[in-house]
Design an enzyme around this catalytic site. Structure first.
Site, PDB file in Angstrom:
ATOM      1  CG  ASP A  44       0.102  -4.166   2.863  1.00 24.65           C
ATOM      2  OD1 ASP A  44       0.255  -3.497   1.826  1.00 24.65           O
ATOM      3  OD2 ASP A  44       0.091  -3.671   4.006  1.00 24.65           O
ATOM      4  CG  HIS A  83      -0.368   0.212   2.523  1.00 19.81           C
ATOM      5  ND1 HIS A  83       0.018  -0.818   3.350  1.00 19.81           N
ATOM      6  CD2 HIS A  83      -0.064   1.346   3.189  1.00 19.81           C
ATOM      7  CE1 HIS A  83       0.515  -0.331   4.473  1.00 19.81           C
ATOM      8  NE2 HIS A  83       0.475   0.984   4.388  1.00 19.81           N
ATOM      9  CB  SER A 120       3.225   1.362   6.274  1.00 12.25           C
ATOM     10  OG  SER A 120       2.081   1.323   7.084  1.00 12.25           O
TER      11      SER A 120
END
Length: 316
Positions: A92, A62, A171
């Protein structure tokens, strides 16, 4: 005297804890990059981890969604362009290749060996603050995180839950164990005091290898859906397995249907591995399973029945 002894013991414990965290930081920080990308909706940022000496980086899908390239900045001041080799929204995970391989790679560990309460260290670039380190413990294992790619929805399995502080920008960064081995890729901030990370294990290593080699992940399709159910006590005592997967849907003409798997069957094993829930079956459905003979054992009317299915490739 007792108070002095207690204070010394606390100081010793704190020093030991600090030595572990600083040691992990020294080992992992040089290999973690701050990413900057241009995406259709504007600018994006995140973190990435160098995983080989040739400049391959691992990050969250993402973070680079909608981008083909971007820039990576490391703690020593090195900056380089990168291109996206492949991204897999259903896990992901994404693999990038830097134009210049200037930093050492991390050592990848195995999240399957983690224990609840174990010390972990998160390294990333939250809120634009490069080279940030937070420490905490593994607060949960075996969590599931929904992921979507177009019409396909899949659960990312065996997600690690940690209380190491994570914020936007973390992330794609590293979650490392006390030895400095990267055991997870930080992927989400679920709430205050709660962070999630995609594990590094056999399944994700296969995904990373597929992304590196071909830029995409091939998945197998069986055409069956089920719900976990407890096995009869006598079978649990005999096999040591507590649950199986009761079949609630079989797609007509699917590999499962052709193999002779029926509604009401309880799948107890596939490919020689026990199946106790949907994730247990899902983890087998990667590229190597496509077109191969998959032995499936089901419990039907109190008896074990063996069938052979040949999974096909999942198409979007």
């Amino acid at each position: 005297m007792d108070t002095e002894h207690t204070d010394r013991a606390e100081d010793t414990a704190l020093d030991a804890y600090s030595r572990v965290v600083t040691g992990v930081a020294a080992r992992v920080l040089p290999s973690v990059a701050a990413l900057s990308v241009r995406i259709p909706r504007g600018a994006g940022a995140g973190s990435a981890v160098t995983i080989d000496a040739e400049g391959l980086l691992l990050t969250s899908a993402h973070v680079v969604q909608g981008a083909g390239d971007g820039s990576a900045a490391f703690g020593d001041g090195t900056e380089t362009r990168f291109r996206v080799v492949g991204a897999d929204p259903l896990s992901d995970l994404a693999v990038l290749r830097a134009e210049e391989a200037a930093v050492p790679p991390v050592e990848l560990g195995d999240a399957d060996g983690l224990r609840i309460g174990q010390l972990v260290v998160a390294v990333g670039n939250p809120m634009g603050l490069a080279g940030s380190v937070t420490a905490g413990v593994v607060s949960g294992l075996g969590r599931s995180l929904p992921a979507r790619d177009g019409r396909l929805v899949r659960l990312i399995e065996d997600v690690i839950q940690t209380d190491a502080a994570l914020n936007p920008g973390n992330s794609g960064g590293a979650l490392a164990d006390s030895a400095g081995r990267v055991v997870g890729v930080n992927t989400a901030v679920a709430g205050y005091g709660l962070g999630l990370a995609v594990p590094i294990n056999a399944t994700t290593r296969q995904i990373i290898a597929d992304l590196t080699a071909t830029g995409r992940v091939r998945r197998a399709w069986l055409g069956v859906a089920g719900v976990p159910v407890p096995l009869p006590p006598e079978l649990t005592e005999r096999t040591g397995q507590r649950r199986g997967l009761r079949v609630v849907e079989v797609v007509p003409g699917s590999p499962a249907g052709v193999a002779g798997i029926y509604l009401g069957d309880i799948i107890v094993s596939a490919g020689g591995r026990s199946v106790q829930d949907g994730q247990g079956l899902q983890r087998l459905m990667l590229g190597p399973a496509i077109g191969t003979r998959l032995a499936v054992t089901v419990l039907r009317k109190g008896a074990f029945v063996d069938v052979v299915a040949v999974p096909t490739e999942l198409t979007r």
